[in-house]
Write a protein that holds these residues in place. Structure first.
Motif, PDB file in Angstrom:
ATOM      1  N   GLY A  71       0.831  -1.209   0.000  1.00  7.87           N
ATOM      2  CA  GLY A  71       0.000   0.000   0.000  1.00  7.87           C
ATOM      3  C   GLY A  71       0.854   1.241   0.000  1.00  7.87           C
ATOM      4  O   GLY A  71       2.076   1.193   0.176  1.00  7.87           O
ATOM      5  N   PRO A  72       0.232   2.407  -0.167  1.00  8.91           N
ATOM      6  CA  PRO A  72       0.967   3.662  -0.190  1.00  8.91           C
ATOM      7  C   PRO A  72       1.695   3.907   1.118  1.00  8.91           C
ATOM      8  O   PRO A  72       1.231   3.524   2.190  1.00  8.91           O
ATOM      9  N   ALA A  73       2.849   4.515   1.018  1.00 10.24           N
ATOM     10  CA  ALA A  73       3.592   4.869   2.228  1.00 10.24           C
ATOM     11  C   ALA A  73       2.795   5.879   3.024  1.00 10.24           C
ATOM     12  O   ALA A  73       2.082   6.705   2.470  1.00 10.24           O
ATOM     13  N   PRO A  74       2.877   5.839   4.374  1.00 13.99           N
ATOM     14  CA  PRO A  74       2.091   6.751   5.197  1.00 13.99           C
ATOM     15  C   PRO A  74       2.287   8.214   4.809  1.00 13.99           C
ATOM     16  O   PRO A  74       1.354   8.986   4.788  1.00 13.99           O
ATOM     17  N   GLU A  75       3.561   8.586   4.506  1.00 14.07           N
ATOM     18  CA  GLU A  75       3.810   9.993   4.186  1.00 14.07           C
ATOM     19  C   GLU A  75       3.024  10.425   2.948  1.00 14.07           C
ATOM     20  O   GLU A  75       2.478  11.512   2.884  1.00 14.07           O
ATOM     21  N   PHE A  76       2.989   9.548   1.955  1.00 12.01           N
ATOM     22  CA  PHE A  76       2.297   9.872   0.713  1.00 12.01           C
ATOM     23  C   PHE A  76       0.792   9.878   0.943  1.00 12.01           C
ATOM     24  O   PHE A  76       0.068  10.696   0.399  1.00 12.01           O
ATOM     25  N   GLU A  77       0.310   8.972   1.793  1.00 11.09           N
ATOM     26  CA  GLU A  77      -1.115   8.901   2.077  1.00 11.09           C
ATOM     27  C   GLU A  77      -1.566  10.164   2.799  1.00 11.09           C
ATOM     28  O   GLU A  77      -2.622  10.721   2.509  1.00 11.09           O
ATOM     29  N   ASP A  78      -0.749  10.620   3.750  1.00  7.19           N
ATOM     30  CA  ASP A  78      -1.097  11.841   4.474  1.00  7.19           C
ATOM     31  C   ASP A  78      -1.163  13.024   3.531  1.00  7.19           C
ATOM     32  O   ASP A  78      -2.007  13.902   3.662  1.00  7.19           O
ATOM     33  N   PHE A  79      -0.223  13.054   2.596  1.00  6.07           N
ATOM     34  CA  PHE A  79      -0.189  14.146   1.638  1.00  6.07           C
ATOM     35  C   PHE A  79      -1.476  14.215   0.822  1.00  6.07           C
ATOM     36  O   PHE A  79      -1.938  15.260   0.434  1.00  6.07           O
ATOM     37  N   GLY A  80      -2.081  13.042   0.579  1.00  8.64           N
ATOM     38  CA  GLY A  80      -3.261  13.007  -0.263  1.00  8.64           C
ATOM     39  C   GLY A  80      -4.552  13.332   0.459  1.00  8.64           C
ATOM     40  O   GLY A  80      -5.599  13.407  -0.151  1.00  8.64           O
ATOM     41  N   GLU A  81      -4.530  13.480   1.765  1.00 11.17           N
ATOM     42  CA  GLU A  81      -5.747  13.789   2.500  1.00 11.17           C
ATOM     43  C   GLU A  81      -6.267  15.170   2.122  1.00 11.17           C
ATOM     44  O   GLU A  81      -5.501  16.101   1.879  1.00 11.17           O
ATOM     45  N   GLU A  82      -7.598  15.303   2.064  1.00 12.97           N
ATOM     46  CA  GLU A  82      -8.206  16.588   1.702  1.00 12.97           C
ATOM     47  C   GLU A  82      -7.939  17.613   2.790  1.00 12.97           C
ATOM     48  O   GLU A  82      -8.079  17.366   3.973  1.00 12.97           O
ATOM     49  N   ASP A  83      -7.574  18.778   2.369  1.00 12.89           N
ATOM     50  CA  ASP A  83      -7.302  19.874   3.295  1.00 12.89           C
ATOM     51  C   ASP A  83      -8.344  20.948   3.046  1.00 12.89           C
ATOM     52  O   ASP A  83      -8.274  21.677   2.053  1.00 12.89           O
ATOM     53  N   GLU A  84      -9.325  21.030   3.925  1.00  7.39           N
ATOM     54  CA  GLU A  84     -10.412  21.995   3.736  1.00  7.39           C
ATOM     55  C   GLU A  84      -9.897  23.431   3.763  1.00  7.39           C
ATOM     56  O   GLU A  84     -10.417  24.294   3.072  1.00  7.39           O
ATOM     57  N   GLY A  85      -8.852  23.657   4.579  1.00  5.04           N
ATOM     58  CA  GLY A  85      -8.287  25.009   4.635  1.00  5.04           C
ATOM     59  C   GLY A  85      -7.686  25.419   3.309  1.00  5.04           C
ATOM     60  O   GLY A  85      -7.867  26.552   2.844  1.00  5.04           O
ATOM     61  N   ALA A  86      -6.978  24.500   2.672  1.00  2.00           N
ATOM     62  CA  ALA A  86      -6.379  24.788   1.368  1.00  2.00           C
ATOM     63  C   ALA A  86      -7.450  24.994   0.313  1.00  2.00           C
ATOM     64  O   ALA A  86      -7.345  25.882  -0.537  1.00  2.00           O
ATOM     65  N   LYS A  87      -8.504  24.157   0.338  1.00  2.00           N
ATOM     66  CA  LYS A  87      -9.605  24.300  -0.612  1.00  2.00           C
ATOM     67  C   LYS A  87     -10.275  25.663  -0.473  1.00  2.00           C
ATOM     68  O   LYS A  87     -10.662  26.285  -1.460  1.00  2.00           O
ATOM     69  N   GLU A  88     -10.407  26.122   0.772  1.00  6.92           N
ATOM     70  CA  GLU A  88     -11.013  27.437   1.000  1.00  6.92           C
ATOM     71  C   GLU A  88     -10.121  28.545   0.455  1.00  6.92           C
ATOM     72  O   GLU A  88     -10.603  29.541  -0.107  1.00  6.92           O
ATOM     73  N   MET A  89      -8.791  28.398   0.614  1.00  5.64           N
ATOM     74  CA  MET A  89      -7.863  29.388   0.076  1.00  5.64           C
ATOM     75  C   MET A  89      -7.959  29.463  -1.447  1.00  5.64           C
ATOM     76  O   MET A  89      -7.924  30.537  -2.039  1.00  5.64           O
ATOM     77  N   VAL A  90      -8.071  28.295  -2.089  1.00  7.13           N
ATOM     78  CA  VAL A  90      -8.204  28.260  -3.543  1.00  7.13           C
ATOM     79  C   VAL A  90      -9.502  28.946  -3.959  1.00  7.13           C
ATOM     80  O   VAL A  90      -9.529  29.725  -4.919  1.00  7.13           O
ATOM     81  N   ARG A  91     -10.589  28.668  -3.244  1.00  9.40           N
ATOM     82  CA  ARG A  91     -11.879  29.299  -3.565  1.00  9.40           C
ATOM     83  C   ARG A  91     -11.788  30.809  -3.414  1.00  9.40           C
ATOM     84  O   ARG A  91     -12.311  31.566  -4.253  1.00  9.40           O
ATOM     85  N   ARG A  92     -11.120  31.269  -2.358  1.00 13.46           N
ATOM     86  CA  ARG A  92     -10.994  32.711  -2.131  1.00 13.46           C
ATOM     87  C   ARG A  92     -10.148  33.375  -3.215  1.00 13.46           C
ATOM     88  O   ARG A  92     -10.446  34.499  -3.643  1.00 13.46           O
ATOM     89  N   LEU A  93      -9.107  32.682  -3.671  1.00 15.91           N
ATOM     90  CA  LEU A  93      -8.282  33.255  -4.734  1.00 15.91           C
ATOM     91  C   LEU A  93      -9.058  33.296  -6.053  1.00 15.91           C
ATOM     92  O   LEU A  93      -8.929  34.251  -6.820  1.00 15.91           O
TER      93      LEU A  93
END
Length: 217
Positions: free
Chosen positions: A3-25
């Motif tokens: 399976g995916p390495a933990p570090e890579f799996e964590d990286f793929g988790e949805e970040d609502e804060g980042a999504k909000e920043m993209v929406r604001r931009l």
């Protein structure tokens, strides 16, 4: 298959804060394109997204060749990174076009000057100076003194381009605005509620745009 390495799996988790920043931009970019004058530079949003893109790019490359699944995820993440970079560049290009078009006016007007980032101020000054020097050496030096000023901005001489603040813009209300005067002088007033879409003169919409009560479309 592992399976995916933990570090890579964590990286793929949805970040609502980042999504909000993209929406604001995205909203800031659309408003910037619609507004006749330059708006406040979104320092926090741009810097946060730049840092996020840099971190995600570095993390994804660390595990890009571990497995087939990782290579696939790496390509997906690179597509998202490219999308965010495109958004940032488009936002900055839109602002630079306005700076170039209204460089002298933007530099002289304290309110507009304060809306620029440090890099934009530097660019505006250098652009204004380069255009002035070019026009002086190419044309103005051969004209009589009365006509040799490139940046005259008096009642008799209007040489400095300025944005037309009386232009009309599409506004989406993000909250209830109450009764809004939409006509000139004692013109018509209308009730504007959250979610309403109106075409308003920019001079009317500007105060609501500055406080985040409307966004331009």
């Amino acid at each position: 298959m592992a399976g995916p390495a933990p570090e890579f799996e964590d990286f793929g988790e949805e970040d609502e804060g980042a999504k909000e920043m993209v929406r604001r931009l995205q909203s800031a970019w659309v408003s910037e394109k619609a507004a006749p004058e330059i708006l406040q530079y979104e320092t926090e949003i741009v810097q946060t997204l730049l840092d996020m893109v840099s971190d995600q790019d570095e993390q994804s490359r660390e595990h890009a060749s571990d497995t087939v699944a990782h290579r696939f995820l790496f390509n997906v993440y690179q597509m998202e990174i490219a999308r965010i970079r495109f958004l940032i560049r488009s936002y900055l290009r839109t602002r630079l076009k306005k700076i170039e078009k209204y460089a002298s006016h933007t530099i002289k007007d304290e309110a507009l000057h304060s809306r620029l980032s440090d890099y934009e101020v530097q660019y505006a000054v250098e652009y204004r100076d380069n255009v002035t020097n070019h026009m002086t050496s190419a044309v103005l030096k051969d004209l009589p003194p009365t006509f040799s000023r490139f940046d005259a901005d008096t009642d008799k001489e209007k040489m400095v381009p300025k944005p037309n603040l009386d232009t009309h813009v599409f506004c989406l209300a993000k909250e209830n605005l109450g009764m809004v005067q939409v006509g000139v002088g004692d013109g018509i007033a209308v009730q504007i509620n959250r979610g309403d879409l109106y075409i308003l003169r920019y001079t009317v919409a500007a105060e609501f745009l500055e406080t985040g009560k409307v966004e331009l479309l």
